[in-house]
Scaffold this motif. Structure first.
Motif, mmCIF file in Angstrom:
data_model
loop_
_atom_site.group_PDB
_atom_site.id
_atom_site.type_symbol
_atom_site.label_atom_id
_atom_site.label_comp_id
_atom_site.label_asym_id
_atom_site.label_seq_id
_atom_site.Cartn_x
_atom_site.Cartn_y
_atom_site.Cartn_z
ATOM 1 N N MET A 585 87.837 23.329 9.602
ATOM 2 C CA MET A 585 87.721 21.958 9.104
ATOM 3 C C MET A 585 87.390 21.922 7.611
ATOM 4 O O MET A 585 87.947 21.106 6.874
ATOM 5 C CB MET A 585 86.656 21.191 9.901
ATOM 6 C CG MET A 585 87.013 20.955 11.371
ATOM 7 S SD MET A 585 88.649 20.188 11.624
ATOM 8 C CE MET A 585 89.672 21.619 12.033
ATOM 9 N N VAL A 586 86.495 22.765 7.144
ATOM 10 C CA VAL A 586 86.166 22.722 5.713
ATOM 11 C C VAL A 586 87.332 23.233 4.874
ATOM 12 O O VAL A 586 87.565 22.749 3.758
ATOM 13 C CB VAL A 586 84.865 23.506 5.403
ATOM 14 C CG1 VAL A 586 83.683 22.883 6.110
ATOM 15 C CG2 VAL A 586 84.985 24.984 5.719
ATOM 16 N N VAL A 587 88.088 24.192 5.402
ATOM 17 C CA VAL A 587 89.288 24.655 4.691
ATOM 18 C C VAL A 587 90.334 23.550 4.667
ATOM 19 O O VAL A 587 90.986 23.294 3.650
ATOM 20 C CB VAL A 587 89.849 25.933 5.344
ATOM 21 C CG1 VAL A 587 91.217 26.290 4.757
ATOM 22 C CG2 VAL A 587 88.877 27.093 5.150
ATOM 23 N N MET A 588 90.504 22.865 5.809
ATOM 24 C CA MET A 588 91.447 21.751 5.870
ATOM 25 C C MET A 588 91.104 20.679 4.845
ATOM 26 O O MET A 588 91.992 20.080 4.221
ATOM 27 C CB MET A 588 91.442 21.164 7.283
ATOM 28 C CG MET A 588 92.408 19.988 7.515
ATOM 29 S SD MET A 588 91.685 18.375 7.071
ATOM 30 C CE MET A 588 90.348 18.226 8.251
ATOM 31 N N LEU A 589 89.821 20.435 4.615
ATOM 32 C CA LEU A 589 89.381 19.410 3.661
ATOM 33 C C LEU A 589 89.443 19.898 2.213
ATOM 34 O O LEU A 589 89.107 19.148 1.295
ATOM 35 C CB LEU A 589 87.963 18.952 3.997
ATOM 36 C CG LEU A 589 87.811 18.175 5.314
ATOM 37 C CD1 LEU A 589 86.337 17.985 5.654
ATOM 38 C CD2 LEU A 589 88.517 16.829 5.244
ATOM 39 N N GLY A 590 89.865 21.138 2.016
ATOM 40 C CA GLY A 590 90.042 21.656 0.661
ATOM 41 C C GLY A 590 88.787 22.223 0.035
ATOM 42 O O GLY A 590 88.704 22.346 -1.191
ATOM 43 N N LEU A 591 87.824 22.627 0.851
ATOM 44 C CA LEU A 591 86.546 23.099 0.317
ATOM 45 C C LEU A 591 86.504 24.598 0.048
ATOM 46 O O LEU A 591 85.440 25.134 -0.274
ATOM 47 C CB LEU A 591 85.408 22.717 1.280
ATOM 48 C CG LEU A 591 85.090 21.221 1.319
ATOM 49 C CD1 LEU A 591 84.122 20.896 2.453
ATOM 50 C CD2 LEU A 591 84.531 20.744 -0.007
ATOM 51 N N ASP A 592 87.639 25.262 0.182
ATOM 52 C CA ASP A 592 87.666 26.699 -0.117
ATOM 53 C C ASP A 592 89.032 27.089 -0.666
ATOM 54 O O ASP A 592 89.978 27.312 0.078
ATOM 55 C CB ASP A 592 87.340 27.519 1.125
ATOM 56 C CG ASP A 592 87.115 28.985 0.795
ATOM 57 O OD1 ASP A 592 87.057 29.324 -0.407
ATOM 58 O OD2 ASP A 592 86.995 29.801 1.727
ATOM 59 N N ALA A 593 89.124 27.176 -1.980
ATOM 60 C CA ALA A 593 90.399 27.514 -2.627
ATOM 61 C C ALA A 593 90.780 28.969 -2.401
ATOM 62 O O ALA A 593 91.955 29.320 -2.502
ATOM 63 C CB ALA A 593 90.310 27.227 -4.124
ATOM 64 N N ASN A 594 89.808 29.815 -2.078
ATOM 65 C CA ASN A 594 90.070 31.253 -1.975
ATOM 66 C C ASN A 594 90.005 31.770 -0.545
ATOM 67 O O ASN A 594 89.801 32.963 -0.315
ATOM 68 C CB ASN A 594 89.060 32.019 -2.840
ATOM 69 C CG ASN A 594 89.126 31.605 -4.294
ATOM 70 O OD1 ASN A 594 90.200 31.552 -4.883
ATOM 71 N ND2 ASN A 594 87.977 31.287 -4.880
ATOM 72 N N HIS A 595 90.170 30.860 0.413
ATOM 73 C CA HIS A 595 90.059 31.271 1.809
ATOM 74 C C HIS A 595 91.195 32.224 2.191
ATOM 75 O O HIS A 595 92.354 32.013 1.827
ATOM 76 C CB HIS A 595 90.096 30.053 2.723
ATOM 77 C CG HIS A 595 89.879 30.388 4.166
ATOM 78 N ND1 HIS A 595 88.631 30.695 4.669
ATOM 79 C CD2 HIS A 595 90.745 30.482 5.199
ATOM 80 C CE1 HIS A 595 88.740 30.962 5.952
ATOM 81 N NE2 HIS A 595 90.003 30.831 6.296
ATOM 82 N N LYS A 596 90.833 33.260 2.941
ATOM 83 C CA LYS A 596 91.822 34.229 3.424
ATOM 84 C C LYS A 596 92.037 34.027 4.917
ATOM 85 O O LYS A 596 91.084 33.736 5.646
ATOM 86 C CB LYS A 596 91.329 35.652 3.156
ATOM 87 C CG LYS A 596 91.141 35.967 1.680
ATOM 88 C CD LYS A 596 90.507 37.331 1.484
ATOM 89 C CE LYS A 596 90.255 37.608 -0.001
ATOM 90 N NZ LYS A 596 89.557 38.900 -0.216
ATOM 91 N N PRO A 597 93.284 34.149 5.375
ATOM 92 C CA PRO A 597 93.551 33.954 6.812
ATOM 93 C C PRO A 597 92.643 34.835 7.675
ATOM 94 O O PRO A 597 92.456 36.020 7.395
ATOM 95 C CB PRO A 597 95.020 34.388 6.934
ATOM 96 C CG PRO A 597 95.594 34.153 5.577
ATOM 97 C CD PRO A 597 94.497 34.478 4.615
ATOM 98 N N GLY A 598 92.068 34.227 8.701
ATOM 99 C CA GLY A 598 91.192 34.957 9.607
ATOM 100 C C GLY A 598 89.758 35.080 9.132
ATOM 101 O O GLY A 598 88.896 35.553 9.873
#
Length: 813
Positions: A585-598
């Motif tokens: 949910m936080v990734v969906m809301l754009g709160l992590d530009a550097n998120h890696k899959p998994g």
């Protein structure tokens, strides 16, 4: 007059299978001024066409722009990533309009003029003085235009002091707003010029930095005739630079790039054709090379003008703002005061393009109509922008676009089904604005550390997207608290994940700790059930017109519930399910530009890679030392192997040095048979001093290994607050000590006077053998009550004097 078309024409009802697939999403629609069910025009209910009004590129983007574009990005992500719509997102770049023309031409002409002068000569001084006077005359009418720089400060304060103190311009007790912010801006500009003119020897650098505010419009007024309509490069040099800086800022804020970008300067022929079609349909007329939209003609055929904000259709101030440079032109030729320019005849110093009406340039509103219609067609789903664009910009877009596509208002189709308007970001009661120069740029805010991209987005998520927002201490505090809460959750869940990985890698297949416990059904279901409830509440919030404040509260409440459970009764698999959902949910809301899959949790929770090889073993050793010290004694031999005690220090290896220092300290304490409290002090020191300075924090937990985490802003602020409290307490203690010493000294000084002599004054005429008065100055005997009080004073002074005598004897020894 024909019957007016309805305020809103709902999209066609989809078939039953499409309806079943669509989310129960309602959106606040400025066209209806209410929440309306969201139904795409696409018959399959998947594709969504969206046109967003982009920036006018003549200066750096500020936090007010961030509010608009980040909020837009949040809604776009919800539609595409959560509700799974196929969104085509189009954004325009306004690279020619009155503000751009003026800014680019002024900067070009000022640079040209300054280049003609090698030093600050008499022409520079005289011209700057004239520019100063011209600026005052135009913008600050309460100050005499011939005011000298020497008298400026006094006279400006006399005229506008109440505005500077936070009062309204009218000084009638009303709330200050944009007008007052503009006055303050003009006062700053004029004051800066006065300052440089008062300097004994102003440099060219100072003239450029402090005098440009008054010089830009003045030099422009003298030289704008030298710029021709074909000098497009003068303007595109500025716009290309700031367009790139805008997109750099958006990337820094993790705002997704548009699927397509349209620019006004690339749409000249299409805009001309668009205006021609409106004219041919009978809804436009020409006057002296400019073409105007005919609101009367449109409404006479059943059309509606000013559908978004009908109450503003006669607001002359807003109309003038929309017309820009044409607002100063006599308007007696207009068929209606609401009529607005589609095409503007070029004036002196403006860029121009060929058209059937002569050389000119597009009106402000027509650009969006032509570009959006070209890319998205006769109808599309969403149009967005800041709330200030609703009227006249979007109302004019609606009217002219429907007039382009239709022969009559009655037969016209609704050009846009949903208008989304983002609330403003305010500062001290005024919207943040380039024209008011009351802004902080995005890059300044991030570079100075005032904001992080995540922190800024969290604050916007905690507020409703269509409501105004003012950044206050409470707002900042709420944002940081929410971020800290999620940080702590992810650290705990990652700790669970690491434990799971260690257990899986155990060659003997031995399990221990939490995973070996047996759970009751109720215990297993508690967090799992709460997670399912949160998922439903979260979806309901987003279906309710993208209600992110409620959605953020759902996440916060879920974390609170999880934290309320003892770790021993939350199975690892349930904890990790919770962590994965919050991550998604936080990734969906754009709160992590550097998120890696998994990846579990958002980025920024890891200490530097170079630190891990040293800080992890340091933390493990420290855990063992603390455990034994708390149990009553530390056995060095049981702590495991220590590194070479002669490790060479290197200033480039602070993590290695920290590890080596700690090991040396523990070995040293062990050799001294130190007390447990000494070992605990060493553990605290490495946590609170050594690692803290390396931006790493060890969070001690009862019965669990210390969490290794980066030092957060909140931890720094908490430490600073505690340090301030300790310093305040110490200062108060020192002040009390000084006061006590002063009181004691005063008391001792009072004891210098002997009790035998204290009453031998002209106030009395006779005394007994102890020096106590028996008769007053007139010879009358002292009354018993008076004598009793004098005796008390006498005894008190006797004690003071004896104490003083004692200090004198001590000093003489």
């Amino acid at each position: 007059m024909a019957t007016a078309q309805p305020q809103w024409q709902p999209p066609p009802t989809p078939n039953e299978s499409v309806r079943a697939r669509l989310p129960q999403l309602s959106v606040y629609n400025s066209l209806t001024r209410s929440k309306t069910p969201f139904v795409p025009l696409d018959g399959e209910g998947r594709k969504v066409g969206w046109y967003a009004c982009g920036p006018t590129v003549y200066d750096d983007s500020h936090l007010g722009h961030a509010r608009n574009y980040v909020s837009t990005d949040i809604i776009r992500r919800i539609l595409s990533d959560y509700f799974k719509f196929d969104v085509t997102f189009v954004m325009n770049i306004t690279d020619v309009d009155d503000k751009i023309i003026l800014a680019a031409r002024q900067q070009h002409l000022l640079s040209q003029w300054l280049a003609e002068h090698a030093t600050v000569d008499s022409d520079i001084r005289d011209t700057t003085t004239k520019a100063f006077h011209a600026y005052i005359e135009k913008n600050l009418p309460l100050v005499a235009h011939d005011t000298t720089p020497h008298d400026w400060s006094h006279l400006a304060n006399k005229a506008y002091g109440h505005v500077l103190k936070g009062q309204s311009l009218a000084n009638d007790g009303s709330q200050p707003g944009d007008k007052e912010a503009k006055v303050k801006m003009h006062l700053r500009t004029a004051g800066s010029a006065a300052e440089v003119l008062l300097g004994s020897d102003p440099s060219m650098q100072n003239i450029t930095a402090k005098g440009s505010g008054v010089l830009l419009p003045y030099i422009d007024s003298l030289r704008k005739h030298t710029v021709t309509g074909k000098d497009h490069d003068i303007f595109t040099i500025l716009t290309k630079r700031y367009e790139q800086r805008f997109f750099d800022d958006m990337a820094a804020l993790n705002v997704r790039s548009p699927d397509q970008v349209t620019r006004v300067t690339e749409y000249g022929p299409q805009i001309v054709d668009f205006v021609k079609q409106i004219e041919q349909n009978g809804f436009a007329y020409e006057n002296e090379g400019s073409v105007y939209y005919d609101t009367t003609s449109w409404e006479s055929t059943g059309g509606v003008y000013a559908r978004l904000e009908p109450w503003n259709r006669n607001d002359k101030e807003l109309q003038q703002d929309g017309e820009g440079s044409l607002s100063t032109k006599k308007t007696g030729f207009k068929k209606s005061g609401a009529d607005f320019a589609l095409w503007k005849a070029s004036k002196e110093g403006e860029p121009s393009w060929e058209s059937p009406w002569g050389v000119g340039r597009p009106g402000w509103h027509i650009e969006c109509s032509a570009m959006a219609s070209d890319v998205l067609g006769k109808q599309f789903d969403i149009h967005s922008g800041g709330i200030d664009l609703a009227f006249p910009h979007h109302d004019n877009e609606l009217a002219q676009s429907e007039a382009y596509w239709s022969k009559s208002g009655k037969e016209s189709k609704q050009w846009v089904n949903y208008f989304l308007h983002m609330g403003h970001l305010s500062i001290q009661g005024s919207k943040m604005s380039k024209s008011l120069k009351n802004f902080t740029t995005i890059r300044e805010a991030i570079a100075k550390g005032d904001w992080t991209p995540r922190g800024l987005r969290i604050v916007f998520l905690l507020g409703a997207w269509r409501d105004g927002l003012e950044i206050t201490g409470e707002v900042i505090k709420a944002g940081r608290a929410w971020e800290d809460k999620v940080d702590n959750l992810f650290l705990k869940i990652r700790d669970v994940q690491l434990r799971e990985e260690r257990l899986r890698s155990n060659k003997n297949g031995i399990t221990n700790g939490i995973n070996s416990l047996t759970f009751s059904d109720d215990e297993i279901r508690a967090v799992a059930d709460e997670l399912e409830v949160a998922k439903h509440k979260f979806r309901d919030a987003l279906c309710d017109s993208f209600d992110t404040p409620t959605a953020m509260r759902v996440i916060s409440d879920l974390i609170t519930f999880y934290n309320s459970q003892k770790p021993s009764i939350v199975p690892d698999v349930i904890a990790m399910d919770l962590g994965r959902w919050v991550t998604e949910m936080v990734v969906m809301l754009g709160l992590d530009a550097n998120h890696k899959p998994g990846q579990l949790g958002w980025s920024g929770l890891e200490i530097p890679e170079a630190a891990k090889a040293f800080v992890i073993p340091l933390a493990q050793l420290r855990d063992k030392v603390r455990e034994q010290a708390k149990a009553g004694g530390v056995d060095i031999t049981s702590l495991g192997r220590f590194d070479d005690k002669d490790t060479i220090y290197s200033p480039n290896q602070p993590y290695a040095n920290a590890n080596a220092d700690f090991q040396r300290k523990i070995i040293e304490l062990g050799s001294q048979s130190a007390q447990p409290k000494d070992f605990l002090a060493a553990c605290d020191h490495v946590r609170d001093q050594i690692l803290w300075k390396l931006d790493i924090y060890l969070e001690d937990r009862d019965g669990l290994p210390a969490l290794i985490r980066p030092l957060s802003q909140s931890l720094r602020e908490e430490r600073a607050s505690k340090d301030a409290a300790v310093a305040s307490k110490a200062a108060a203690k020192e002040r009390a000590k000084i006061d006590a010493e002063a009181a004691e000294k005063k008391k001792l000084d009072q004891g210098k006077l002997s009790h035998l002599d204290m009453f031998r004054t002209s106030e009395y005429s006779a005394w007994d053998s102890d020096g106590l008065p028996t008769h007053d100055v007139s010879g009358a005997e002292i009354a018993k009550s008076r004598a009793k009080k004098l005796r008390k004073d006498y005894d008190r002074q006797k004690k003071l004097h004896e104490t003083w005598l004692g200090t004198q004897r001590a000093d003489s020894v």
